[in-house]
Every structure is written in structure tokens, then in C-alpha cells.
Design a protein around this motif. Structure first.
Motif, mmCIF file in Angstrom:
data_model
loop_
_atom_site.group_PDB
_atom_site.id
_atom_site.type_symbol
_atom_site.label_atom_id
_atom_site.label_comp_id
_atom_site.label_asym_id
_atom_site.label_seq_id
_atom_site.Cartn_x
_atom_site.Cartn_y
_atom_site.Cartn_z
ATOM 1 N N ASN B 32 0.823 -1.313 -0.051
ATOM 2 C CA ASN B 32 0.033 -0.082 0.029
ATOM 3 C C ASN B 32 0.791 1.182 0.072
ATOM 4 N N TYR B 34 1.238 5.593 -0.106
ATOM 5 C CA TYR B 34 0.540 6.727 0.752
ATOM 6 C C TYR B 34 1.324 8.207 0.308
ATOM 7 N N TYR B 49 -3.978 7.569 -1.351
ATOM 8 C CA TYR B 49 -3.367 6.109 -0.941
ATOM 9 C C TYR B 49 -3.827 5.417 -2.358
ATOM 10 N N VAL B 51 -3.873 0.896 -3.304
ATOM 11 C CA VAL B 51 -3.790 -0.380 -2.726
ATOM 12 C C VAL B 51 -3.033 -1.327 -4.057
ATOM 13 N N LEU B 96 -0.063 -4.726 4.797
ATOM 14 C CA LEU B 96 -1.151 -4.948 5.681
ATOM 15 C C LEU B 96 -1.374 -6.257 6.215
ATOM 16 N N TYR B 100 0.148 -3.228 10.512
ATOM 17 C CA TYR B 100 -0.311 -1.875 10.159
ATOM 18 C C TYR B 100 0.364 -0.573 10.152
ATOM 19 N N GLU B 101 1.956 -0.975 10.484
ATOM 20 C CA GLU B 101 2.790 0.124 10.673
ATOM 21 C C GLU B 101 3.293 0.592 9.147
ATOM 22 N N GLN B 102 3.537 1.855 9.053
ATOM 23 C CA GLN B 102 3.651 2.747 7.878
ATOM 24 C C GLN B 102 5.189 2.993 7.957
ATOM 25 N N PHE B 104 8.238 5.284 6.204
ATOM 26 C CA PHE B 104 8.217 6.591 5.533
ATOM 27 C C PHE B 104 9.539 6.835 4.860
ATOM 28 N N GLY B 105 9.355 7.707 3.814
ATOM 29 C CA GLY B 105 10.512 8.146 2.844
ATOM 30 C C GLY B 105 11.140 9.247 3.593
#
Lengths: 112, 113
Positions: B32, B34, B49, B51, B96, B100-102, B104-105
């Protein structure tokens, strides 16, 4: 709209002290996460607590969650100058696990 | 291990000019993806976002658009920048099926003059 709101907006402490940040949210959640952001950088995931958990530990971090009050707290023990950063809570609600809603953050300054 | 790249790191563009920010992820499949924007001293606002390839969801009406031409590539665009488009743009990915962690760049600092 902001789901999570952190409090305080800014916190300044001496090295070695504990830092506590709070987060309040408005709707039912699936889980709550805390992230850290150094100035001008991307966010880094710190810890996740599920809605059926009340407390979680990771190293010097302790997170609590009170779903009846829709609030969470992040405690950093024995703080270090390197902990200086902004800290954000993020929630995702049931049925929308792909999306996180971030609070406005707490700017923590740890003085050496 | 997984890595996420964003470029450019900083960008200064005049009002009315086009925009293209790129984000790529390595080491994972079918993430996923974002796009967030962060105003100075504020939290993150989710812009788009995705998917899957070609699947884009927009969270807020705005002057920006997003595309996902490849599985691990996410592009943020504008045909004509506004002053209000200035900010710090962050790309993130998650898986997912695992967590559930995202992740980041490093972000792109955009200043529209």
C-alpha cells in the motif's frame, strides 16, 4: 479533521528525566501507533498498541491506552539528548485500516 | 530489507508551474502506498493512497493528483502549482498482510514562490 491531538504541543526537559506525551482521539479505533520525526526527516514507527491492549513496553518506551477515555500516553524514560524530536500519535479506525490519521504532534526537547 | 526513496529532496517552483514528485519502494511486493503533506509545525494530512497499480484514492479535494504506474512506484503531480501547495511531502508504504505500521521516505520540501 484531526483524529488524534497531542498534548502538550511542546515539552522541554533535562537529560535523564522522563517525558510523557498524551494523545486524545475522537472515534473508535482498531489500533494506535506512535511515530517519531527528527527535524526535516521522515517519520519512524515506534510502537503500536491494539485496542484490546492497555499497556505496552519497548525499551525505554511505555505506551498506555484507555479506550473508555479515548486517550493514550507515551512515556520515554531516562531521556537522552538524541530523543529530541517530534512525536505523533496515529490512529486507524475499524473498516479503514489502510489509512492512518495523525495528530499535530508534541515537540520534545531534551537538554544535555 | 525494504527501502523507500523519494526525490527530489528539495524543490523550489514558481506559481503556475507543473510538479512531479516520485516515490519508489524496494524489497517488497504489492505494498500500500501513501502520499502525505505536512505543513510547518503540524501533523500529517493524507492526500492519496493506493492499494494496487492504477488504484488511487483521494482523501481531500485539491490541486494535486497521484498515479501508480508500477507496483512500487508512486507519483504525485500537479499541472499548475499554487502557493498553498508549499509544504513537506512524505511518501509511505505498508504491508497490511503483516502489520499496520507505515514506513516513511525522507520527504520532499516544496516551496512555491
Amino acid at each position: 479533521s484531526q483524529q488524534g491531538e497531542e498534548d502538550p504541543q511542546a515539552l522541554s526537559i533535562q537529560e535523564g528525566e522522563n517525558a510523557t506525551m498524551n494523545c486524545s482521539y475522537k472515534t473508535s479505533i482498531n489500533n494506535l501507533q506512535w511515530y517519531r520525526q527528527n527535524s526535516g526527516r521522515g517519520l519512524v514507527h515506534l510502537i503500536l498498541i491494539r485496542s484490546n491492549e492497555r499497556e505496552k513496553h519497548s525499551g525505554r518506551l511505555r505506551v498506555t491506552l484507555d479506550t473508555s477515555k479515548k486517550s493514550s500516553s507515551l512515556l520515554i524514560t531516562a531521556s537522552r539528548a538524541a530523543d529530541t524530536a517530534s512525536y505523533f500519535c496515529a490512529t486507524d479506525a475499524y473498516g479503514s485500516a489502510r489509512q492512518l490519521t495523525f495528530g499535530s504532534g508534541t515537540q520534545l526537547t531534551v537538554l544535555p | 530489507s525494504q527501502t523507500i526513496h523519494q526525490w527530489p529532496a528539495t524543490l523550489v517552483q514558481p506559481v503556475g508551474s507543473p510538479l512531479s514528485l516520485e516515490c519508489t519502494v524496494e524489497g517488497t511486493s504489492n505494498p500500500n502506498l501513501y502520499w502525505y503533506r505536512q505543513a510547518a509545525g503540524r501533523g500529517l494530512q493524507l492526500l492519496f493512497y493506493s492499494v494496487g497499480i492504477g488504484q488511487i484514492s483521494s482523501e481531500v479535494p485539491q490541486n494535486l493528483s497521484a498515479s501508480r504506474p508500477q507496483d512500487r512506484q508512486f507519483i504525485l503531480s500537479s499541472k499548475k502549482l499554487l502557493l498553498s501547495d508549499s509544504g513537506f511531502y512524505l511518501c509511505a508504504w505498508s504491508c497490511l498482510a503483516v502489520t499496520y505500521e507505515q514506513y516513511f521516505g525522507p520527504g520532499t520540501r516544496l516551496t512555491v514562490t
